[in-house]
Design an enzyme around this catalytic site. Structure first.
Site, PDB file in Angstrom:
ATOM      1  N   ASP A 140      11.845 -13.483  24.777  1.00 37.64           N
ATOM      2  CA  ASP A 140      11.063 -13.109  25.956  1.00 37.64           C
ATOM      3  C   ASP A 140      11.767 -11.975  26.696  1.00 37.64           C
ATOM      4  O   ASP A 140      12.993 -11.880  26.682  1.00 37.64           O
ATOM      5  CB  ASP A 140      10.894 -14.297  26.907  1.00 37.64           C
ATOM      6  CG  ASP A 140      10.211 -15.473  26.229  1.00 37.64           C
ATOM      7  OD1 ASP A 140       9.066 -15.305  25.792  1.00 37.64           O
ATOM      8  OD2 ASP A 140      10.844 -16.545  26.131  1.00 37.64           O
TER       9      ASP A 140
ATOM     10  N   ASP B 190      11.930 -10.112  30.517  1.00 37.89           N
ATOM     11  CA  ASP B 190      11.595 -10.102  31.942  1.00 37.89           C
ATOM     12  C   ASP B 190      11.995  -8.747  32.517  1.00 37.89           C
ATOM     13  O   ASP B 190      12.991  -8.147  32.086  1.00 37.89           O
ATOM     14  CB  ASP B 190      12.325 -11.209  32.691  1.00 37.89           C
ATOM     15  CG  ASP B 190      11.917 -12.595  32.214  1.00 37.89           C
ATOM     16  OD1 ASP B 190      10.821 -12.723  31.647  1.00 37.89           O
ATOM     17  OD2 ASP B 190      12.712 -13.540  32.387  1.00 37.89           O
TER      18      ASP B 190
ATOM     19  N   ASP C  19      21.762 -16.881  38.573  1.00 39.11           N
ATOM     20  CA  ASP C  19      22.645 -18.023  38.374  1.00 39.11           C
ATOM     21  C   ASP C  19      23.954 -17.670  37.672  1.00 39.11           C
ATOM     22  O   ASP C  19      25.031 -17.811  38.247  1.00 39.11           O
ATOM     23  CB  ASP C  19      21.904 -19.142  37.633  1.00 39.11           C
ATOM     24  CG  ASP C  19      21.045 -18.620  36.487  1.00 39.11           C
ATOM     25  OD1 ASP C  19      21.313 -17.504  35.980  1.00 39.11           O
ATOM     26  OD2 ASP C  19      20.100 -19.321  36.099  1.00 39.11           O
TER      27      ASP C  19
END
Length: 549
Positions: free
Chosen positions: A82, A84, A182
């Site tokens: 994926d 982003d 994070d």
């Protein structure tokens, strides 16, 4: 000497002077632009649609970077699943630049840019740079997303009583957005056009050292979003094969903070569980959960997976899922979850079959029992649950390979999932593997070949010795219908007349032959007593239960 004596007299030391001169470290880190010669990312591994999103945003006058796990994977030479994109454009500005774009989310408003249609469509997720906010200064609500929906409607930054962030839609500069992320290895920004990686928290250094490290205080970050606990496990499992390990401070609070997951919406935990099991590293994820002491308590279905990870059928299913992901083949949540719960369903089914219950109703009851015990109202009553039921209820039908049954089963929309499920059962010896081989050939054969295969099965079954059919007497029915009165001639020992009208002869010492009961057949083309179809003809004893049963 005199200066040192005076400094000592007034308590002024070299260390105090150096501390005064020391610049306080910024929580936002320091920007480093790393060129291609230092990071070595192969731009050919970048998805063309992600490249297009970055290009369109930059053409619109905005900053745009590929961000997060995709950059991490590119750094270690993996092709990301994926992509982003992060930008300084607001969700509304992003949506205006693309023909097929949708704003989603409440806690974090993001934009999904859609390419392609149907099953082949691709989603590029675009998020706006967010400000780094102090959770202690956020507005606080007493409940959660559902119970405090009216309060949250007008808030941009809100937390619940435990400190979990419920709203965070305040836009900010890029360096603050990086501090919000994070792990250091997920906080890098890559521009595929200039091939520059922007790094604020030494993510590239940690990637080279193969360390998974949290940005900021790990305990505070887990409290802000407890799902980071699951994400930490997933990243460690994915990168474990490459030699990545947790930094000690990052791993230490994981078990203690796992109780915070009880406040996370079940739907979000369900999605995170699927990511653990369907990103190609399910077995490694289970091993990480066990090693970190997180084998239970995260999500009920995940507890089942960890508990039964050594079950031959489930282990084979997880290995097969990992293989399909590695081969870029699609995986369906319904298939994997049907494998997870199959042990419960199979045992419940077997238990009912031993009580001589009909096979299909027994299977349906076993499925209901498994859903009620393991899933409840979370996922077992929607589309996912329907697909799982179809996979399970196909299994007895694979045993029927004569007549029209194979052709009708082949036309089922979920046939392939049911077949793959049956094939796994054959691999562990739960059913004859030859059944799977037959269906594999049947599903790819031409029509005339299929008919020949079905006929061959029928002939093989006819050659087998058939067990005698035992007619079970319905005692309740017979007791409710007393036997008809026997004529005196028959009760004295005479038999019925022979077919040719002759009278039977009884010799001395011979006992009367047993009474022969003949089925009465309706003459062809004859209507009895003017009634059509004989629908009012008397039924034989036992055909229906007696009145009052």
């Amino acid at each position: 000497m005199i200066k040192k004596f005076i400094d000592k007299l007034f308590g002024k030391t070299d260390s105090a002077e150096s501390a005064a001169k020391r610049v306080k470290k910024s929580p936002f880190g320091k920007r480093h632009d790393i060129e291609y010669k230092d990071h070595g990312i192969n731009v050919k591994l970048v998805d063309e649609r992600a490249m297009d999103v970055v290009h369109v945003l930059k053409q619109g006058g905005f900053q745009a970077f590929i961000v997060g796990g995709a950059v991490r994977d590119l750094l270690v030479g993996l092709r990301p699943k994926d992509f982003d994109v992060a930008t300084d454009a607001t969700p509304e500005q992003v949506k205006a630049l693309f023909r097929r774009a949708f704003i989603i989310g409440r806690r974090f408003r993001i934009v999904h840019v859609i390419y392609g249609r149907g099953r082949e469509h691709e989603v590029i997720e675009v998020s706006t740079f967010r400000a780094h906010l102090d959770s202690s200064l956020a507005e606080q609500v007493g409940g959660n997303e559902r119970t405090s929906k009216s309060q949250l409607a007008g808030m941009k930054h809100a937390v619940d009583a435990s400190g979990r962030v419920l709203r965070d839609n305040v836009w900010g500069p890029m360096e603050e957005d990086a501090a919000r992320r994070d792990f250091t290895i997920n906080a890098m920004y890559y521009d595929p056009e200039t091939q520059v990686v922007v790094d604020y928290h030494n993510g590239i250094g940690d990637a080279k050292k193969k360390i998974v490290r949290m940005i900021g205080n790990p305990a505070v970050r887990y409290r802000e979003d407890p799902v980071r606990i699951i994400r930490a496990v997933r990243f460690a499992a994915k990168l474990n094969a490459l030699g990545f390990k947790f930094e000690e401070k990052t791993a230490a609070p994981l078990k203690e903070m796992s109780s915070l997951l009880a406040d996370v919406p079940q739907s979000r935990l369900f999605d995170e569980m699927l990511k653990l099991l369907q990103t190609g590293h399910s077995l490694a994820s289970i091993a990480q959960l066990k090693s970190l002491g997180l084998g239970t308590g995260i999500y009920p279905l995940l507890d089942v997976v960890v508990e039964m990870a050594d079950d031959p059928f489930l282990k084979l299913a997880l290995q097969d899922t990992d293989r399909r992901v590695s081969e870029n083949k699609p995986v369906a949540p319904s298939f994997l979850l049907s494998c997870v719960l199959w042990s419960d369903v199979r045992h419940g089914w077997d238990r009912r079959l031993t009580r001589n219950e009909p096979a299909m109703p027994a299977l349906q009851d076993a499925i209901d029992e498994a859903f009620n015990a393991r899933i409840g109202d979370v996922s077992g009553r929607g589309k996912l649950g329907i697909d799982m039921r179809e996979i399970w209820t196909m299994q007895p039908r694979f045993e029927k390979r004569v007549g029209n049954a194979p052709f009708s089963l082949l036309d089922q929309p979920r046939f392939r999932a049911g077949f793959d499920f049956m094939r796994l059962r054959g691999q562990i010896g739960e059913i004859d593997p030859a059944v799977g081989e037959w269906w594999e050939k049947f599903s790819t054969a031409y029509d005339d070949e299929r008919h020949d295969m079905v006929e061959a099965i029928r002939e093989a079954q006819l050659k087998k010795p058939q067990a005698p059919r035992v007619r079970v007497k319905r005692l309740d029915a017979e007791s409710s219908h007393p036997p008809a009165k026997v004529p005196a001639a028959l009760s004295s020992g005479a038999s019925q007349a022979d077919a040719d009208g002759g009278e039977p002869v009884l010799h001395d010492g011979d006992s009367a032959p047993a009474k022969k009961r003949r089925r009465r057949r309706k003459p062809a083309g004859r209507i009895a007593d003017g009634q059509e179809g004989g629908q009012d003809a008397p039924q034989s004893a036992g055909a229906f239960p007696a009145a009052g049963d």
